[in-house]
Design a protein around this motif. Structure first.
Motif, PDB file in Angstrom:
ATOM      1  N   GLU A   1      34.222  33.472  34.488  1.00 14.68           N
ATOM      2  CA  GLU A   1      35.497  34.187  34.454  1.00 14.68           C
ATOM      3  C   GLU A   1      36.672  33.226  34.294  1.00 14.68           C
ATOM      4  O   GLU A   1      37.629  33.509  33.567  1.00 14.68           O
ATOM      5  CB  GLU A   1      35.664  35.008  35.734  1.00 14.68           C
TER       6      GLU A   1
ATOM      7  N   ILE B   1      35.362  39.686  30.396  1.00 15.05           N
ATOM      8  CA  ILE B   1      35.874  39.582  31.761  1.00 15.05           C
ATOM      9  C   ILE B   1      35.585  40.870  32.520  1.00 15.05           C
ATOM     10  O   ILE B   1      35.415  40.864  33.743  1.00 15.05           O
ATOM     11  CB  ILE B   1      37.390  39.295  31.753  1.00 15.05           C
TER      12      ILE B   1
ATOM     13  N   GLN C   1      39.314  33.271  31.185  1.00 13.67           N
ATOM     14  CA  GLN C   1      40.767  33.361  31.374  1.00 13.67           C
ATOM     15  C   GLN C   1      41.466  32.169  30.731  1.00 13.67           C
ATOM     16  O   GLN C   1      42.519  32.319  30.096  1.00 13.67           O
ATOM     17  CB  GLN C   1      41.087  33.433  32.856  1.00 13.67           C
TER      18      GLN C   1
ATOM     19  N   TYR D   1      41.446  32.559  26.984  1.00 10.32           N
ATOM     20  CA  TYR D   1      42.374  33.601  26.553  1.00 10.32           C
ATOM     21  C   TYR D   1      43.798  33.049  26.478  1.00 10.32           C
ATOM     22  O   TYR D   1      44.556  33.382  25.566  1.00 10.32           O
ATOM     23  CB  TYR D   1      42.321  34.780  27.511  1.00 10.32           C
TER      24      TYR D   1
ATOM     25  N   HIS E   1      42.810  24.940  35.115  1.00 12.87           N
ATOM     26  CA  HIS E   1      41.597  25.771  35.101  1.00 12.87           C
ATOM     27  C   HIS E   1      40.351  24.928  35.367  1.00 12.87           C
ATOM     28  O   HIS E   1      39.450  25.351  36.110  1.00 12.87           O
ATOM     29  CB  HIS E   1      41.462  26.481  33.757  1.00 12.87           C
TER      30      HIS E   1
END
Length: 366
Positions: A330, A358, A334, A337, A232
């Motif tokens: 975003e 989101i 993610q 999460y 990420h």
């Protein structure tokens, strides 16, 4: 191995890779000599040297390719050796058949080259038990090299790769916040981005070296989480690089404006907060979901206000910047999460809040 000892040894060229290769080759020779004292003792250490890589997975793949090539090359040489003596014609025919079949079967190029090498050597030693010994000793060398790769690992490897990823995330946040100063892609910002990318790539590479090792088996779940977080962060790094390029194209009165600094800094804070929360044990006084909501609200508020003040051309250029800033948020949401989903059940209520953010994007504005 002690961490300080390893650092001292590397100064004299005794790297971890060298230690692995040396031990694997020596133990392979000793094993074959102890088992049956064959005249082809060099095949086991040779295989151990050639397949030892930085990670267990890479060593296993190379070992499979080598064994495949040895077996196929041995079979072809046995067939051709029954009808032809060693010569140019037999070698030509053997290579055409062996390499041709291996290529047609889409076998890896490393295995294909091994087919040719084994075929020629096997045909030369056809009257001896070359093929049987070659296969057996190569297998011994491959197994020992894999075991050594699984046992000999960097000291405190997991702590090191986690620290590299954390440092990379903080540098990434610094690079983004630095864009608010002048907006012209200043060399310090470019250097910070490059250093961040280098640290994240180095962490990712060293994480691969820890997979399937015995020492780090107990932290395998944390290692999976670290790999996801690094992936990420690398995606966020790409977005930040795009933002840098887009801000460099903006007029100075937009790039150096106070509102731009406020938006960029709020987004950079989210990156730093995610890295600290995920990659360190430090207690943060700020909530990541709240920081994400504040950054997104700032983006939406300023973009709405600018639409009534700027020309269509400026709105188009600013929209590209705002779009990538929103993508950064975003990506963080993610990633966070995923981390919370792996946590105990009582932490998952916070994940629901993160998912709510989101749903709110700039897509309807841009």
């Amino acid at each position: 191995m002690n961490e300080g000892l390893q650092d001292r040894l590397e100064k004299f060229g005794l790297s971890l890779y060298m230690i692995r290769v040396t031990l694997a080759a020596s133990l392979s020779w000793l094993t074959v000599h102890t088992l049956y004292g064959d005249s082809y003792l060099y095949f086991a250490p040779l295989a151990a040297i050639l397949i030892t890589q930085g990670s267990v997975k890479a060593s296993f793949e190379k070992g499979v390719y080598r064994m495949t090539g040895v077996v196929l090359g041995g079979i072809v040489s046995l067939i051709v050796g029954r009808f032809f003596d060693v010569g140019a014609l037999s070698i030509l025919l053997m290579l055409l058949v062996g390499i041709g079949v291996a290529t047609a079967c889409r076998i890896n190029i490393q295995a294909i080259s091994q087919v040719g090498v084994t075929s020629v050597l096997a045909l030369t030693f056809y009257h001896d038990h070359y093929i049987e010994w070659r296969v057996a000793e190569t297998l011994i060398g491959v197994i020992i090299a894999l075991i050594i790769n699984m046992i000999i690992v960097p000291p405190k490897g997991f702590v090191k790769v986690k620290g590299l990823a954390l440092e990379g995330s903080l540098l990434l946040a610094d690079a983004l916040s630095g864009l608010a100063g002048g907006g012209r892609g200043a060399p310090p910002v470019s250097d910070t981005l490059a250093r961040s990318a280098s640290l994240l790539a180095k962490s990712e590479q060293q994480q691969k070296e820890l997979h399937y090792t015995l020492t780090h088996y107990q932290c395998r779940s944390e290692l999976r989480g670290l790999s996801q977080a690094t992936a990420h962060l690398k995606q966020i790094q790409c977005y930040v690089k795009e933002i840098s390029s887009e801000i460099a194209l903006l007029p100075t009165h937009h790039a150096a404006a106070d509102w731009m600094a406020e938006i960029v800094t709020a987004t950079a804070d989210c990156i730093a907060l995610y890295g600290t929360k995920t990659l360190s044990d430090a207690e943060s006084q700020h909530s990541l979901p709240e920081s994400l909501r504040r950054a997104r609200d700032l983006q939406l508020a300023w973009f709405s206000e600018l639409q009534g003040q700027c020309s269509l051309t400026s709105i188009r250029d600013l929209g590209a910047v705002f779009s990538h800033l929103n993508r950064v948020l975003e990506e963080i949401e993610q990633a966070d999460y995923v981390v919370i989903s792996a946590a105990p059940q009582n932490s998952k209520t916070e994940a629901a809040r993160a998912i709510h953010f989101i749903q709110k994007g700039l897509s309807h504005k841009l």
